[in-house]
Design an enzyme around this catalytic site. Sequence first.
Site, PDB file in Angstrom:
ATOM      1  CB  CYS A   8      -0.971  -0.016   1.177  1.00 36.08           C
ATOM      2  SG  CYS A   8      -0.188   0.012   2.806  1.00 36.08           S
ATOM      3  CG  ASN A  11       4.432  -1.645   5.080  1.00 32.34           C
ATOM      4  OD1 ASN A  11       5.555  -1.938   5.455  1.00 32.34           O
ATOM      5  ND2 ASN A  11       3.497  -2.544   5.002  1.00 32.34           N
ATOM      6  CB  CYS A  13      -3.591   1.513   7.225  1.00 26.24           C
ATOM      7  SG  CYS A  13      -3.371   2.992   8.253  1.00 26.24           S
ATOM      8  NE  ARG A  14      -4.482   1.483   1.936  1.00 29.12           N
ATOM      9  CZ  ARG A  14      -4.328   2.247   0.873  1.00 29.12           C
ATOM     10  NH1 ARG A  14      -5.215   2.185  -0.106  1.00 29.12           N
ATOM     11  NH2 ARG A  14      -3.311   3.061   0.755  1.00 29.12           N
ATOM     12  CB  SER A  15       0.299  -3.527   2.780  1.00 24.94           C
ATOM     13  OG  SER A  15       1.171  -2.591   3.359  1.00 24.94           O
ATOM     14  CG  ASP A 129      -8.618   1.783  -5.698  1.00 27.79           C
ATOM     15  OD1 ASP A 129      -8.061   0.972  -6.475  1.00 27.79           O
ATOM     16  OD2 ASP A 129      -8.702   2.998  -5.922  1.00 27.79           O
TER      17      ASP A 129
HETATM   18  P1  4NP Z   1      -1.747   2.801   4.203  1.00 26.21           P
HETATM   19  O1  4NP Z   1      -2.405   4.134   4.802  1.00 26.21           O
HETATM   20  O2  4NP Z   1      -1.251   3.148   2.826  1.00 26.21           O
HETATM   21  O3  4NP Z   1      -2.916   1.848   4.149  1.00 26.21           O
HETATM   22  O4  4NP Z   1      -0.669   2.379   5.166  1.00 26.21           O
HETATM   23  C1  4NP Z   1      -1.720   5.354   4.866  1.00 26.21           C
HETATM   24  C2  4NP Z   1      -0.889   5.594   5.915  1.00 26.21           C
HETATM   25  C3  4NP Z   1      -0.236   6.808   6.004  1.00 26.21           C
HETATM   26  C4  4NP Z   1      -0.407   7.763   5.027  1.00 26.21           C
HETATM   27  C5  4NP Z   1      -1.227   7.512   3.960  1.00 26.21           C
HETATM   28  C6  4NP Z   1      -1.886   6.299   3.877  1.00 26.21           C
HETATM   29  N1  4NP Z   1       0.258   9.027   5.134  1.00 26.21           N
HETATM   30  O5  4NP Z   1       0.037   9.879   4.257  1.00 26.21           O
HETATM   31  O6  4NP Z   1       1.054   9.244   6.055  1.00 26.21           O
END
Ligand code: 4NP
Length: 169
Positions: A8, A11, A13-15, A129
């Site tokens: 993601c 790294n 939240c989702r992944s 998505d």
């Molecule tokens: P992830 O979520 O891609 O699912 O880990 C996010 C975590 C942090 C950020 C964006 C998305 N950020 O902009 O810091």
Amino acid sequence: MVNVLFVCLGNICRSPMAEGAFQYLINERGLQDKIFCDSAGTSGFHAGELADPRMMETARAHGIELTHHSRKLVIEDFTSFQYIISMDGPNLDIILALQKKAVQAGLHGSPKVLMMRSFDPEAGEADEDVPDPYYGGLNGFEDVYQMLTRACENFMDFLENSELKSFKK
Ligand code: 4NP
């Protein structure tokens, strides 16, 4: 071994949730010596950090402990993994661009790069998505957990019926 990498943006939240849910299935199905999984982010914004506390809390409520530390996707991942699974379209574009660089650099290995929700049986045509829950409310994390567990089960079935079958021959 079949090596699977979930990717993601951050790294956190989702992944890592996808990795935790997939590892849970690997353990449940006794496939530890056949399938390895990991996760990474296309950004290095949160490198070294544990998953977002909201994602960890949601995972824990479902009996899954997230222990992964965030890391950035690197060109060498294209030689180590047979499957790279993207959480969304924008990250898919980044992954494919890096794959091109890996090929140009002469790195061997050609992982299949696929979209996570292509394995979600409840995803409609417009639901390509796994939505980023980072800026949303707690419900977003539960929704992400639910779609990731559905997709992981389906992806695992797919691996068992393809890659692992040919292993047995
Ligand atoms: P992830 O979520 O891609 O699912 O880990 C996010 C975590 C942090 C950020 C964006 C998305 N950020 O902009 O810091």
